[in-house]
Motif scaffolding. Structure first.
Motif, PDB file in Angstrom:
ATOM      1  N   ALA A 114       0.841  -1.208   0.000  1.00 55.13           N
ATOM      2  CA  ALA A 114       0.000   0.000   0.000  1.00 55.13           C
ATOM      3  C   ALA A 114       0.870   1.251   0.000  1.00 55.13           C
ATOM      4  O   ALA A 114       1.849   1.346   0.725  1.00 55.13           O
ATOM      5  CB  ALA A 114      -0.916  -0.007   1.218  1.00 55.13           C
ATOM      6  N   ARG A 115       0.481   2.227  -0.822  1.00 58.75           N
ATOM      7  CA  ARG A 115       1.281   3.436  -0.984  1.00 58.75           C
ATOM      8  C   ARG A 115       0.854   4.583  -0.067  1.00 58.75           C
ATOM      9  O   ARG A 115       1.634   5.471   0.209  1.00 58.75           O
ATOM     10  CB  ARG A 115       1.199   3.923  -2.430  1.00 58.75           C
ATOM     11  N   ASP A 116      -0.397   4.587   0.397  1.00 62.25           N
ATOM     12  CA  ASP A 116      -0.850   5.698   1.237  1.00 62.25           C
ATOM     13  C   ASP A 116      -1.568   5.173   2.482  1.00 62.25           C
ATOM     14  O   ASP A 116      -1.958   4.017   2.557  1.00 62.25           O
ATOM     15  CB  ASP A 116      -1.743   6.656   0.459  1.00 62.25           C
ATOM     16  N   ASP A 117      -1.729   6.057   3.450  1.00 61.07           N
ATOM     17  CA  ASP A 117      -2.320   5.677   4.734  1.00 61.07           C
ATOM     18  C   ASP A 117      -3.803   5.338   4.617  1.00 61.07           C
ATOM     19  O   ASP A 117      -4.304   4.495   5.377  1.00 61.07           O
ATOM     20  CB  ASP A 117      -2.126   6.796   5.758  1.00 61.07           C
ATOM     21  N   ALA A 118      -4.522   5.958   3.697  1.00 62.36           N
ATOM     22  CA  ALA A 118      -5.948   5.662   3.536  1.00 62.36           C
ATOM     23  C   ALA A 118      -6.159   4.209   3.135  1.00 62.36           C
ATOM     24  O   ALA A 118      -7.034   3.515   3.667  1.00 62.36           O
ATOM     25  CB  ALA A 118      -6.563   6.595   2.501  1.00 62.36           C
ATOM     26  N   LEU A 119      -5.323   3.748   2.211  1.00 62.01           N
ATOM     27  CA  LEU A 119      -5.418   2.349   1.776  1.00 62.01           C
ATOM     28  C   LEU A 119      -4.982   1.395   2.889  1.00 62.01           C
ATOM     29  O   LEU A 119      -5.573   0.330   3.068  1.00 62.01           O
ATOM     30  CB  LEU A 119      -4.568   2.146   0.517  1.00 62.01           C
TER      31      LEU A 119
END
Length: 199
Positions: free
Chosen positions: A187-192
């Motif tokens: 996962a590249r971002d915190d939301a994901l």
């Protein structure tokens, strides 16, 4: 350790039973048929190469399925297909499969490269000479990811033992936990990551 022997346990087609019993045939014709209508059940022993080849086919098929499941989760999390397998030299029914490798931001200071594997046994990770240590056959499988770095001859990748002391990022027997851990690494971002954590 004694060398293991493997035999083909595939079900065999049985020969048809004779239509008449021997004594009834004698009373009818006066002759006894001396030909055998049965073949003694014999085990066909497999060579270690045959066992390794069968194990390799199963591992490769499972690796393909695992890679498809990883890439089917979300369009922004895509892993390269890097499937290869190895069997253990003295126990060719045991083996492991490399599924993918990628980079992630695990440590606070820098990115690390990691590789995801699964094995059809459970063990501890050893040193460079014995990658698997204390193999436990009562457990059916193991999913694990290790930190890797270039090293060795011809640019081969080796375990980066500076990460967490032994290079092991995670190890589990549960495929759902393994899937979740690999997706968290990809996962590249915190939301994901929050979505993955809630699964």
């Amino acid at each position: 350790m004694a060398k293991l022997r493997y035999y083909d346990a595939a079900p065999r087609a049985s020969l048809p039973a004779p239509r008449t019993t021997p004594h009834a045939e004698f009373l009818r014709t006066g002759r006894i048929d001396r030909r055998r209508h049965w073949v003694a059940e014999q085990r066909r022993y497999l060579t270690h190469e045959e066992v390794a080849e069968r194990t390799g086919r199963k591992l490769a098929a499972a690796g393909e399925t695992t890679h498809k499941r990883l890439n089917a989760f979300h369009a922004s999390i895509q892993f390269p297909r890097m499937i290869f397998h190895r069997t253990l030299p003295n126990s060719p029914h045991l083996g492991y499969c490399h599924v993918t490798a990628a980079k992630t931001h695990l440590e606070p200071s820098h990115d690390i490269t990691w590789a995801f594997y699964f094995a059809n046994f459970f063990s501890d990770l050893g040193d460079e000479t014995h990658f698997f240590d204390r193999i436990q056959r009562r457990y059916s499988r193991m999913y694990f990811a290790v930190a890797i770095e270039p090293g060795g001859d011809e640019g081969q990748m080796v375990i980066n033992r500076n990460v967490r002391g032994n290079g092991l990022i995670f190890r589990t027997q549960d495929p759902k936990v393994a899937l979740k851990n690999v997706l968290m690494l990809g996962a590249r971002d915190d939301a994901l990551r929050q979505i993955i954590r809630s699964l």
